[in-house]
Design a protein around this motif. Sequence first.
Motif, mmCIF file in Angstrom:
data_model
loop_
_atom_site.group_PDB
_atom_site.id
_atom_site.type_symbol
_atom_site.label_atom_id
_atom_site.label_comp_id
_atom_site.label_asym_id
_atom_site.label_seq_id
_atom_site.Cartn_x
_atom_site.Cartn_y
_atom_site.Cartn_z
ATOM 1 N N UNK A 5 67.503 19.141 -8.250
ATOM 2 C CA UNK A 5 68.551 18.140 -8.096
ATOM 3 C C UNK A 5 67.870 16.779 -8.108
ATOM 4 N N UNK A 6 68.443 15.854 -8.835
ATOM 5 C CA UNK A 6 67.795 14.566 -9.021
ATOM 6 C C UNK A 6 68.465 13.461 -8.226
ATOM 7 N N UNK A 7 67.636 12.552 -7.757
ATOM 8 C CA UNK A 7 68.071 11.400 -6.971
ATOM 9 C C UNK A 7 68.878 10.455 -7.863
ATOM 10 N N UNK A 8 69.899 9.874 -7.290
ATOM 11 C CA UNK A 8 70.740 8.911 -7.993
ATOM 12 C C UNK A 8 70.515 7.548 -7.376
ATOM 13 N N UNK A 9 70.382 6.491 -8.091
ATOM 14 C CA UNK A 9 70.436 6.379 -9.551
ATOM 15 C C UNK A 9 69.095 6.746 -10.186
ATOM 16 N N UNK A 23 63.354 13.806 -7.038
ATOM 17 C CA UNK A 23 64.311 14.868 -6.746
ATOM 18 C C UNK A 23 64.949 14.656 -5.377
ATOM 19 N N UNK A 24 66.005 15.415 -5.123
ATOM 20 C CA UNK A 24 66.718 15.331 -3.854
ATOM 21 C C UNK A 24 67.135 16.745 -3.455
ATOM 22 N N UNK A 25 67.702 16.874 -2.263
ATOM 23 C CA UNK A 25 68.105 18.202 -1.802
ATOM 24 C C UNK A 25 69.533 18.527 -2.241
#
Length: 144
Positions: A5-9, A23-25
């Motif tokens: 899962x990818x960090x936004x923005x 990435x993110x959780x």
Amino acid sequence: MPEHFYHKPFRFDTIFSGAELQSTDLGKSISNHIELIIFTRYGENRHNHDFGCEIWDLDFELIVSEAIWEEKFRKSLLKSIIGYEQRIDQVEVEVHISEVENVYPLRKITEIKKKVDITVRGKIRTTGEKYYFNIALFLSPLST
């Protein structure tokens, strides 16, 4: 195979330099997707005109009854989250509207805005964990 899962923005300088994207959780990814649903107007996504929610149509509607407005928006958001965020179950959406008054004494301006508090609760399908999301939006600036 684990999902990423990818960090936004997205940081385009990272993409163009060939480095790994941040990435993110799972929970943050779900929250990012719900924000996207909230901030997208019906018809704005050219590949799926049903993606989004009704808040942008309701923003300019004259609010006769706050309870009716809240319920109309709640149903729209609930339908979109159930339809487009498949990673959570048992989705509950709460919407509350209130007025916030900001006074700017130096400029002699009083500004009244509608504040919409949105809460989403559910259960993450893959882990069974409880999911909670909350955001506040400001609509319809009225200045004097």
